[in-house]
Design an enzyme around this catalytic site. Structure first.
Site, PDB file in Angstrom:
ATOM      1  N   GLY A  10     -13.837  -3.804   0.669  1.00  0.00           N
ATOM      2  CA  GLY A  10     -15.180  -3.322   1.022  1.00  0.00           C
ATOM      3  C   GLY A  10     -15.646  -2.226   0.076  1.00  0.00           C
ATOM      4  O   GLY A  10     -16.794  -2.205  -0.369  1.00  0.00           O
ATOM      5  N   LYS A  21     -20.607 -15.888   1.800  1.00  0.00           N
ATOM      6  CA  LYS A  21     -22.004 -15.584   2.105  1.00  0.00           C
ATOM      7  C   LYS A  21     -22.773 -14.885   1.001  1.00  0.00           C
ATOM      8  O   LYS A  21     -22.307 -13.891   0.447  1.00  0.00           O
ATOM      9  CB  LYS A  21     -22.048 -14.676   3.326  1.00  0.00           C
ATOM     10  CG  LYS A  21     -21.789 -15.384   4.632  1.00  0.00           C
ATOM     11  CD  LYS A  21     -21.828 -14.336   5.678  1.00  0.00           C
ATOM     12  CE  LYS A  21     -22.095 -14.835   7.060  1.00  0.00           C
ATOM     13  NZ  LYS A  21     -22.046 -13.685   7.961  1.00  0.00           N
ATOM     14  N   ARG A  76       0.818  -1.220   0.000  1.00  0.00           N
ATOM     15  CA  ARG A  76       0.000   0.000   0.000  1.00  0.00           C
ATOM     16  C   ARG A  76       0.850   1.269   0.000  1.00  0.00           C
ATOM     17  O   ARG A  76       0.451   2.287  -0.563  1.00  0.00           O
ATOM     18  CB  ARG A  76      -0.951   0.005   1.192  1.00  0.00           C
ATOM     19  CG  ARG A  76      -2.065  -0.987   0.979  1.00  0.00           C
ATOM     20  CD  ARG A  76      -3.021  -1.033   2.125  1.00  0.00           C
ATOM     21  NE  ARG A  76      -4.196  -1.804   1.744  1.00  0.00           N
ATOM     22  CZ  ARG A  76      -5.086  -2.280   2.590  1.00  0.00           C
ATOM     23  NH1 ARG A  76      -4.953  -2.069   3.878  1.00  0.00           N
ATOM     24  NH2 ARG A  76      -6.114  -2.960   2.154  1.00  0.00           N
ATOM     25  N   GLY A  93      -9.552  -8.017  -1.856  1.00  0.00           N
ATOM     26  CA  GLY A  93      -9.679  -9.122  -0.897  1.00  0.00           C
ATOM     27  C   GLY A  93      -8.989 -10.406  -1.319  1.00  0.00           C
ATOM     28  O   GLY A  93      -7.877 -10.396  -1.846  1.00  0.00           O
TER      29      GLY A  93
HETATM   30  P1  AMP Z   1     -15.773 -13.702   1.596  1.00  0.00           P
HETATM   31  O1  AMP Z   1     -15.066 -13.023   2.721  1.00  0.00           O
HETATM   32  O2  AMP Z   1     -17.259 -13.668   1.677  1.00  0.00           O
HETATM   33  O3  AMP Z   1     -15.233 -13.316   0.237  1.00  0.00           O
HETATM   34  O4  AMP Z   1     -15.448 -15.249   1.765  1.00  0.00           O
HETATM   35  C1  AMP Z   1     -14.151 -15.771   1.705  1.00  0.00           C
HETATM   36  C2  AMP Z   1     -14.168 -17.087   2.416  1.00  0.00           C
HETATM   37  O5  AMP Z   1     -15.093 -17.944   1.811  1.00  0.00           O
HETATM   38  C3  AMP Z   1     -12.826 -17.788   2.354  1.00  0.00           C
HETATM   39  O6  AMP Z   1     -12.273 -17.805   3.640  1.00  0.00           O
HETATM   40  C4  AMP Z   1     -13.185 -19.190   1.882  1.00  0.00           C
HETATM   41  O7  AMP Z   1     -12.549 -20.201   2.608  1.00  0.00           O
HETATM   42  C5  AMP Z   1     -14.675 -19.256   2.102  1.00  0.00           C
HETATM   43  N1  AMP Z   1     -15.307 -20.243   1.235  1.00  0.00           N
HETATM   44  C6  AMP Z   1     -15.267 -20.299  -0.094  1.00  0.00           C
HETATM   45  N2  AMP Z   1     -15.902 -21.406  -0.539  1.00  0.00           N
HETATM   46  C7  AMP Z   1     -16.357 -22.070   0.520  1.00  0.00           C
HETATM   47  C8  AMP Z   1     -17.072 -23.280   0.711  1.00  0.00           C
HETATM   48  N3  AMP Z   1     -17.447 -24.040  -0.313  1.00  0.00           N
HETATM   49  N4  AMP Z   1     -17.352 -23.638   1.970  1.00  0.00           N
HETATM   50  C9  AMP Z   1     -16.961 -22.888   3.021  1.00  0.00           C
HETATM   51  N5  AMP Z   1     -16.290 -21.730   2.908  1.00  0.00           N
HETATM   52  C10 AMP Z   1     -15.978 -21.326   1.679  1.00  0.00           C
END
Ligand code: AMP
Length: 397
Positions: free
Chosen positions: A377, A201, A40, A354
């Site tokens: 974000g 999510k 950064r 991210g």
């Molecule tokens: P996010 O912060 O919403 O972008 O989510 C990232 C996280 O989603 C990472 O830590 C991944 O390990 C998790 N993730 C991705 N695919 C899966 C899955 N099939 N089951 C559980 N966690 C997952």
């Protein structure tokens, strides 16, 4: 939202005092307090060098971590001043406070071509509240405000938005590039426009999916969030991640995509295992046949092929979120393959910060992408079509 904002090249900076908001929120070692990744700081150099070359007297500021309005020695920006000075090859004067006596006296002695860094803005309670008094005191350091911390433009804080009430405000090169590339992708994308969304999510990305359904030609969903969509299609997903209260929403999105003629791709096969662990001992099954007691941890080979084909002939691709539990090497293949497909496509390729940015960098594909957003974000809110306070406050072109 208007993405066409003035940048540092649109104004005269000669001999001006400039307040510059940087994103120096760098990771620090818990043991030694040293900066573990200076990406950064390096990213801020072009704007800083340009301003200094133009003969500005530069007062830089940033937040670091979450000190919650109180001084915390472990979150001081002092190590950043040292590293910045090494990278710039010139002294960076460091103020021991943000708007206190030390900052004021050092700022008043600052000459054109010199740079000083204020202490962590979040040591003051006024920062996150966007307090007018704190904003005014910060603004007093400059005659112009240059904003270059894209990572915090979705926050209405004193140093990202408040100061613009008192100073003419323009963007630095980092924000300018984000607006130029992501703004264009959302307003007039080169088609076909493919959006790939993954991560844990659905609930975090509802706004993004909704907005992109209005703009994209193809939406690809992978990662943990895919199972809620598979469930909405009537499939059983075993012990996979599932947001039961979002199944109805997922069904609506699939319906909306159909109505709008947007191609909506879900994983056709899935790597599954009985436990959440890094193991090569997994099965790959059709997504419609996830056995009871198993959980989906990555997309399968057929999905990789399907998604890669969609990316290959795209005009623009935006990607946010891993395709599987990529922290486990056994389940990183889907995420790596999407990165690979993007790197070898002729499309305008945008990584929305991210985990996806980390995956692309780790694989050595960073320089093959058109743009890697510097704000996780912030880029998600951008993709949601939300007004970003730290962008809205900049002067229009
Ligand atoms: P996010 O912060 O919403 O972008 O989510 C990232 C996280 O989603 C990472 O830590 C991944 O390990 C998790 N993730 C991705 N695919 C899966 C899955 N099939 N089951 C559980 N966690 C997952």
């Amino acid at each position: 939202m208007n993405y066409s904002k003035k940048n540092v090249k649109d104004i005269d900076l000669k001999g001006k005092r400039v307040l510059l908001r940087c994103d120096f929120n760098v990771p620090l070692s818990k043991e030694t307090g040293e900066i573990t990744d200076d990406t950064r700081i390096v990213a801020a150099l072009p704007t800083i060098r340009y301003l200094l070359d133009e003969g500005a007297a530069l007062v830089a500021c940033s937040h670091l971590g979450k000190p919650k309005g109180e001084y915390k020695a472990s979150l001081s920006l002092a190590p950043v001043a040292v590293r910045l000075s090494e990278l710039l090859g010139q002294e960076v004067i460091f103020a021991k406070d943000t708007i206190g006596e030390d900052a004021k006296s050092k700022a008043s002695a600052l000459k054109p071509g010199e740079i000083m860094l204020l202490e962590n803005t979040r040591f003051d309670k006024g920062e996150e509240k966007c307090d007018p008094e704190f904003s005014k005191a910060l603004a007093a350091f400059g005659e112009v405000f240059v904003s270059d911390a894209f990572g915090t433009v979705h926050r209405a804080h004193a140093s990202t938005k408040g100061v613009a009430d008192y100073l003419p405000a323009v963007s630095g090169f980092l924000i300018d590039k984000e607006l130029e590339i992501m703004g264009k992708a959302l307003e007039a994308p080169k088609r076909p426009f493919v959006c790939i969304l993954g991560g844990a999510k659905v609930s975090d990305k509802i706004g993004v999916i909704n907005n992109l359904l209005e703009k994209a030609d193809t939406i690809i969903i992978g990662g943990g969030m895919a199972y809620t969509f598979l469930k909405a299609q009537g499939y059983e997903v075993g012990n996979s991640l599932l947001e039961a209260d979002r199944v109805e929403y997922a069904a609506e999105m699939i319906k909306k995509a159909k109505e709008k003629g947007v191609r909506f791709l879900l994983p056709v096969d899935t790597a599954v295992h009985t436990t959440f662990e890094n193991t090569e001992d997994f099965l790959t099954v059709p997504s419609s046949e996830i056995p009871e007691g198993y959980m989906g941890l990555d997309i399968g080979k057929e999905s990789i092929k399907l998604f890669s084909e969609a990316v290959a002939d795209a005009g623009t691709v935006i990607w946010n979120g891993p395709m599987g539990v990529f922290e486990f090497p056994a389940f990183a293949e889907g995420t790596k393959s999407v990165a690979r497909a993007m790197a070898s496509s002729g499309a305008i390729t945008i990584i929305g910060g991210g985990d996806s940015a980390a995956a692309v960098t780790q694989l050595g594909f960073a320089d093959k992408m058109t743009h890697i957003s510097t704000g996780g974000g912030a880029s998600l809110e951008f993709l949601e079509g939300l007004e970003l306070p730290g962008v809205a406050c900049l002067e229009d072109r």
